[in-house]
Design an enzyme around this catalytic site. Structure first.
Site, PDB file in Angstrom:
ATOM      1  N   ALA A   1     -37.838  -1.586  -1.450  1.00  0.00           N
ATOM      2  CA  ALA A   1     -38.750  -1.202  -2.527  1.00  0.00           C
ATOM      3  C   ALA A   1     -38.680  -2.298  -3.591  1.00  0.00           C
ATOM      4  O   ALA A   1     -37.680  -3.022  -3.683  1.00  0.00           O
ATOM      5  CB  ALA A   1     -38.334   0.137  -3.097  1.00  0.00           C
TER       6      ALA A   1
ATOM      7  N   GLU B   1     -28.773  -0.526  -0.966  1.00  0.00           N
ATOM      8  CA  GLU B   1     -29.041   0.169  -2.235  1.00  0.00           C
ATOM      9  C   GLU B   1     -27.803   0.333  -3.112  1.00  0.00           C
ATOM     10  O   GLU B   1     -27.899   0.304  -4.331  1.00  0.00           O
ATOM     11  CB  GLU B   1     -29.664   1.555  -1.962  1.00  0.00           C
TER      12      GLU B   1
HETATM   13  N1  CO8 Z   1     -37.981  -6.320  -4.810  1.00  0.00           N
HETATM   14  C1  CO8 Z   1     -38.642  -7.243  -5.544  1.00  0.00           C
HETATM   15  N2  CO8 Z   1     -38.613  -8.569  -5.292  1.00  0.00           N
HETATM   16  C2  CO8 Z   1     -37.862  -8.971  -4.243  1.00  0.00           C
HETATM   17  C3  CO8 Z   1     -37.161  -8.071  -3.423  1.00  0.00           C
HETATM   18  C4  CO8 Z   1     -37.233  -6.681  -3.749  1.00  0.00           C
HETATM   19  N3  CO8 Z   1     -36.644  -5.720  -2.993  1.00  0.00           N
HETATM   20  N4  CO8 Z   1     -36.509  -8.771  -2.464  1.00  0.00           N
HETATM   21  C5  CO8 Z   1     -36.814 -10.071  -2.676  1.00  0.00           C
HETATM   22  N5  CO8 Z   1     -37.628 -10.193  -3.734  1.00  0.00           N
HETATM   23  C6  CO8 Z   1     -38.198 -11.432  -4.308  1.00  0.00           C
HETATM   24  C7  CO8 Z   1     -37.137 -12.201  -5.086  1.00  0.00           C
HETATM   25  O1  CO8 Z   1     -36.998 -11.685  -6.379  1.00  0.00           O
HETATM   26  C8  CO8 Z   1     -37.728 -13.606  -5.058  1.00  0.00           C
HETATM   27  O2  CO8 Z   1     -38.765 -13.670  -6.006  1.00  0.00           O
HETATM   28  P1  CO8 Z   1     -38.820 -14.975  -7.021  1.00  0.00           P
HETATM   29  O3  CO8 Z   1     -39.055 -16.147  -6.110  1.00  0.00           O
HETATM   30  O4  CO8 Z   1     -39.976 -14.648  -7.906  1.00  0.00           O
HETATM   31  O5  CO8 Z   1     -37.500 -15.015  -7.705  1.00  0.00           O
HETATM   32  C9  CO8 Z   1     -38.405 -13.670  -3.678  1.00  0.00           C
HETATM   33  O6  CO8 Z   1     -38.566 -12.312  -3.255  1.00  0.00           O
HETATM   34  C10 CO8 Z   1     -37.557 -14.384  -2.652  1.00  0.00           C
HETATM   35  O7  CO8 Z   1     -36.291 -13.786  -2.638  1.00  0.00           O
HETATM   36  P2  CO8 Z   1     -34.925 -14.620  -2.674  1.00  0.00           P
HETATM   37  O8  CO8 Z   1     -35.108 -15.872  -3.465  1.00  0.00           O
HETATM   38  O9  CO8 Z   1     -33.826 -13.692  -3.108  1.00  0.00           O
HETATM   39  O10 CO8 Z   1     -34.809 -15.001  -1.118  1.00  0.00           O
HETATM   40  P3  CO8 Z   1     -33.474 -15.293  -0.285  1.00  0.00           P
HETATM   41  O11 CO8 Z   1     -33.929 -15.790   1.033  1.00  0.00           O
HETATM   42  O12 CO8 Z   1     -32.526 -16.131  -1.086  1.00  0.00           O
HETATM   43  O13 CO8 Z   1     -32.763 -13.845  -0.114  1.00  0.00           O
HETATM   44  C11 CO8 Z   1     -32.737 -11.479   0.408  1.00  0.00           C
HETATM   45  C12 CO8 Z   1     -33.377 -12.868   0.672  1.00  0.00           C
HETATM   46  C13 CO8 Z   1     -31.306 -11.482   0.913  1.00  0.00           C
HETATM   47  C14 CO8 Z   1     -33.577 -10.480   1.204  1.00  0.00           C
HETATM   48  C15 CO8 Z   1     -32.763 -11.162  -1.109  1.00  0.00           C
HETATM   49  O14 CO8 Z   1     -34.075 -11.405  -1.614  1.00  0.00           O
HETATM   50  C16 CO8 Z   1     -32.403  -9.755  -1.435  1.00  0.00           C
HETATM   51  O15 CO8 Z   1     -31.238  -9.403  -1.400  1.00  0.00           O
HETATM   52  N6  CO8 Z   1     -33.405  -8.909  -1.809  1.00  0.00           N
HETATM   53  C17 CO8 Z   1     -33.196  -7.553  -2.237  1.00  0.00           C
HETATM   54  C18 CO8 Z   1     -32.951  -6.642  -1.073  1.00  0.00           C
HETATM   55  C19 CO8 Z   1     -32.659  -5.227  -1.538  1.00  0.00           C
HETATM   56  O16 CO8 Z   1     -31.748  -4.979  -2.288  1.00  0.00           O
HETATM   57  N7  CO8 Z   1     -33.455  -4.276  -1.048  1.00  0.00           N
HETATM   58  C20 CO8 Z   1     -33.289  -2.871  -1.356  1.00  0.00           C
HETATM   59  C21 CO8 Z   1     -34.136  -2.470  -2.512  1.00  0.00           C
HETATM   60  S1  CO8 Z   1     -33.836  -0.779  -2.990  1.00  0.00           S
HETATM   61  C22 CO8 Z   1     -34.762   0.139  -1.909  1.00  0.00           C
HETATM   62  O17 CO8 Z   1     -35.407  -0.375  -1.034  1.00  0.00           O
HETATM   63  C23 CO8 Z   1     -34.697   1.618  -2.089  1.00  0.00           C
HETATM   64  C24 CO8 Z   1     -35.813   2.311  -1.319  1.00  0.00           C
HETATM   65  C25 CO8 Z   1     -35.974   3.717  -1.711  1.00  0.00           C
HETATM   66  C26 CO8 Z   1     -36.550   3.862  -3.072  1.00  0.00           C
HETATM   67  C27 CO8 Z   1     -36.541   5.288  -3.481  1.00  0.00           C
HETATM   68  C28 CO8 Z   1     -37.260   5.579  -4.802  1.00  0.00           C
HETATM   69  C29 CO8 Z   1     -36.591   5.102  -6.036  1.00  0.00           C
END
Ligand code: CO8
Length: 258
Positions: free
Chosen positions: A64, A132
């Site tokens: 998300a 999460e």
């Molecule tokens: N949300 C928003 N933006 C994101 C997300 C995300 N989940 N994941 C990546 N991005 C964005 C980054 O902010 C970045 O944007 P910018 O270039 O503007 O800074 C761009 O995508 C590229 O990301 P990275 O530079 O971090 O890329 P990497 O290759 O270095 O890393 C990863 C990739 C490992 C996937 C890393 O981006 C990461 O850890 N992302 C977050 C993953 C995460 O924590 N996901 C879980 C989110 S919580 C969730 O899904 C709960 C669902 C249920 C919700 C229930 C209701 C509340």
């Protein structure tokens, strides 16, 4: 507004591609709404038998959208979770097959979306995880429940409390994915892998899918009765007669879905 979910058709297979590659296809409200529209349209289409959900670029869905979630209050988080849960429930209750084509990161809500699909075919570059807890929350789109039903509560517990990311091979080993396909020409490989399903009786495929999903929520005795009902019900269809006659006539069946 750019299409956040693009659509392509391959003879009976509808491919919906989540298209926010700069944000690794994170699900914000608008993307979730477009994905919901795609699923509704597929459910009502007589043309498409199988839906594939995949992602543009190096990610399936990296969860998300954290930018949107950071300032949410309890009620907004509840509504967001319910919206995602509703979409996931629709995927498993509809009478057509939905396949997650996991091309890259399937994290948080992305892993949950994939698990709500009937099959997961992963690229060898796919990565799965429920991170999460690293954000101070728990999965909210069904992750705690579906993951434990798919891989067992012990493995699910480990993945959810550590937030660890696993690769496609490990996901295959623990039974989270059905198959790992080469990353090169992933979509073409996936479509090829799904072609045999298009030749099966669509009512039988639907019956099998629903019997498995519904049966899992029932005690065994009731689940077996459900299977009997659904098995017998198919004997009222043209497809049953066609499938069996074709076998006896040593020819390929031509199913009408009636
Ligand atoms: N949300 C928003 N933006 C994101 C997300 C995300 N989940 N994941 C990546 N991005 C964005 C980054 O902010 C970045 O944007 P910018 O270039 O503007 O800074 C761009 O995508 C590229 O990301 P990275 O530079 O971090 O890329 P990497 O290759 O270095 O890393 C990863 C990739 C490992 C996937 C890393 O981006 C990461 O850890 N992302 C977050 C993953 C995460 O924590 N996901 C879980 C989110 S919580 C969730 O899904 C709960 C669902 C249920 C919700 C229930 C209701 C509340």
């Amino acid at each position: 507004m750019a299409d956040l979910v693009t659509r392509q058709r391959f003879d009976g297979i509808l491919v919906g591609t989540i298209n926010r590659p700069d944000a690794l296809n994170a699900l914000n409200r608008s993307t979730l709404a477009e994905l919901t529209d795609l699923v509704d349209d597929f459910d009502h289409s007589s043309e498409d038998q199988v839906l594939v959900i995949t992602g543009a670029g190096k990610s399936f869905v990296a969860g998300a959208d954290i930018h949107e979630m950071v300032d949410m209050g309890v009620l907004e988080a509840k509504a967001f979770s319910e919206e995602g849960q509703e979409l996931c429930a629709h995927l498993s209750s509809m009478n057509k097959l939905v396949v997650a084509g996991v091309n890259g990161f399937a994290l948080g809500g992305g892993c949950e979306l994939a698990m709500a699909c009937d099959l997961i075919y992963a690229s060898e570059k796919a990565r799965f995880g429920q991170p999460e807890v690293k954000l101070g929350v728990i999965p909210g789109f069904g992750g705690t429940q579906r993951l434990s039903r798919i891989v067992g509560p012990r493995k699910a517990m480990e993945l959810v409390v550590t937030g660890a990311m696993i690769d496609a091979e490990e996901a295959n080993r623990i039974g989270l994915v059905n198959r790992v396909l080469p990353a090169e020409d992933f979509l073409a490989n996936l479509i090829e892998a799904l072609r045999p399903v298009l030749e099966m009786g669509p009512l039988a495929v639907a019956g099998a899918k629903l019997a498995i999903h519904r049966g899992l929520d029932l005690p065994l005795e009731r689940a077996l009765s459900l299977e009997t009902e659904m098995f017998a019900g198919l004997f009222a269809t043209d497809d049953q007669e066609e499938g069996m006659r074709a076998f006896l006539d040593k020819r390929r069946a031509k199913f009408s879905g009636m």
